[in-house]
Scaffold this motif. Structure first.
Motif, short mmCIF file in Angstrom:
data_model
loop_
_atom_site.label_atom_id
_atom_site.label_comp_id
_atom_site.label_asym_id
_atom_site.label_seq_id
_atom_site.Cartn_x
_atom_site.Cartn_y
_atom_site.Cartn_z
N LEU A 98 0.81 -1.20 0.00
CA LEU A 98 0.00 0.00 0.00
C LEU A 98 0.85 1.26 0.00
O LEU A 98 1.95 1.29 0.56
N SER A 99 0.32 2.30 -0.63
CA SER A 99 0.80 3.66 -0.38
C SER A 99 -0.27 4.35 0.46
O SER A 99 -1.36 3.81 0.66
N GLY A 100 0.03 5.55 0.92
CA GLY A 100 -0.96 6.28 1.70
C GLY A 100 -2.18 6.67 0.90
O GLY A 100 -3.25 6.92 1.46
N ALA A 101 -2.04 6.72 -0.44
CA ALA A 101 -3.18 7.08 -1.29
C ALA A 101 -4.19 5.95 -1.39
O ALA A 101 -5.38 6.21 -1.57
N ASP A 102 -3.75 4.71 -1.27
CA ASP A 102 -4.65 3.57 -1.39
C ASP A 102 -5.65 3.57 -0.25
O ASP A 102 -5.29 3.66 0.93
N LEU A 103 -6.95 3.48 -0.61
CA LEU A 103 -8.04 3.49 0.36
C LEU A 103 -8.06 4.77 1.20
O LEU A 103 -8.69 4.82 2.25
N ASN A 104 -7.32 5.79 0.74
CA ASN A 104 -7.23 7.07 1.46
C ASN A 104 -6.74 6.85 2.90
O ASN A 104 -7.15 7.56 3.83
N ILE A 105 -5.83 5.89 3.09
CA ILE A 105 -5.43 5.51 4.44
C ILE A 105 -4.58 6.59 5.10
O ILE A 105 -4.73 6.89 6.28
N PRO A 107 -3.77 10.36 4.44
CA PRO A 107 -3.75 11.70 3.85
C PRO A 107 -2.64 12.52 4.50
O PRO A 107 -2.29 12.31 5.66
N ALA A 108 -2.12 13.46 3.75
CA ALA A 108 -1.04 14.31 4.25
C ALA A 108 -1.21 15.72 3.72
O ALA A 108 -2.01 15.98 2.82
N ASP A 152 -2.29 14.14 -0.87
CA ASP A 152 -2.92 15.32 -0.26
C ASP A 152 -4.42 15.39 -0.48
O ASP A 152 -5.04 16.41 -0.21
N GLU A 153 -5.02 14.31 -0.97
CA GLU A 153 -6.46 14.22 -1.27
C GLU A 153 -6.89 15.16 -2.40
O GLU A 153 -8.08 15.31 -2.67
N GLN A 154 -5.90 15.77 -3.06
CA GLN A 154 -6.18 16.61 -4.22
C GLN A 154 -5.46 16.09 -5.46
O GLN A 154 -5.25 16.82 -6.43
N GLY A 155 -5.07 14.82 -5.42
CA GLY A 155 -4.42 14.19 -6.57
C GLY A 155 -2.91 14.28 -6.58
O GLY A 155 -2.28 13.80 -7.52
#
Length: 258
Positions: A98-105, A107-108, A152-155
């Motif tokens: 996983l990366s942090g982007a996967d499943l929004n686990i 966010p930064a 960053d939840e913005q792509g």
């Protein structure tokens, strides 16, 4: 409360096939539910050199411009992450990379407000971690394997220190588990003399860490590692250790205490 081990493995181990194989052998012997977090800075630096991309560091932390971020994502979330997952499946241990982007686990936010522009580096907070999916994976006896990439939840993907990710995951999950956090790397633990494995510091308090940091005994990349480790202890993590990767299942290493 159920026990959970969070293990962070350093880049000098994951870059060496034999050392990584030995670590995986020890890691798979751990009985409790477990999470693996890995770095890979040495591989990223080597690829940057091959591509003539300047390497910029400050106090053990990587400054990440656009090209360096591309390298970090390819190396951390790609090659290293999937290599580790494949080796775990061989044992067999069912694992998910996983990366942090996967499943929004994880966010930064892009680091700001510092004297130095760190570029595309992400800072994370424990209360932002999506623990729901982590717990679901652990309940299914799946080992989450996290790379040092967040978003960053913005792509926008962000490079985030793997030691920090391990610490913040530990804090976020402490409400649900009794956590042991272990940082594994190529030394036997924290040393008085980095060239002498016999100078192991078996127990280290935060005050002693400050003294050794001030006199230069502890420097460079060990500083952020211990900063994040003590931050976890301050947030009620039960046990924190610094160990050699081959001593994961032993008591040999440095135990941290406030």
């Amino acid at each position: 409360m159920q026990k959970l081990q969070i293990i962070k493995i350093g880049g000098k181990i994951v870059n060496d096939g034999q050392k990584l194989d030995r670590f995986i052998d020890h890691f798979t012997q751990l009985d409790h539910p477990k999470i693996l977090v890995h770095g890979g800075g040495n591989s990223a630096s080597r690829l940057c050199k091959n591509l003539d991309i300047p390497i910029q560091m400050n106090n053990g932390r990587r400054i990440t411009d656009t090209l360096t971020l591309d390298v970090a994502v390819m190396v951390y979330a790609g090659l290293i992450n999937k290599t580790i997952v494949a080796k775990l499946q061989e044992h067999p241990c069912n694992a998910l990379g996983l990366s942090g982007a996967d499943l929004n686990i994880i966010p930064a936010t892009k680091r700001s407000g510092t004297e130095i522009d760190y570029g595309f580096v992400g800072d994370i907070q424990a209360d932002e971690i999506n623990t729901y999916f982590i717990k679901r994976l652990l309940d299914e006896q799946i080992i989450p394997v996290f790379s040092a990439i967040t978003h960053d939840e913005q792509g926008q993907l962000l490079n985030t220190n793997a030691d920090t990710i391990a610490s913040v995951l530990a804090v976020a999950l402490a409400k649900n588990y009794e956590i042991t956090l272990t940082y594994c790397f190529e030394k036997v633990g924290v040393l008085h003399d980095e060239e002498d494995e016999g100078s192991l510091i078996k127990h280290m308090t935060m005050d002693y860490f400050s003294e050794l940091k001030d006199d230069g005994t502890i420097h460079d990349g060990m500083i952020p590692k211990l900063d994040t480790a003590f931050e976890a202890l301050k947030r009620d993590i039960d046990k924190v250790y610094i160990k050699h990767a081959q001593n994961l299942t032993t008591k040999i290493g440095t135990e941290l205490a406030l």
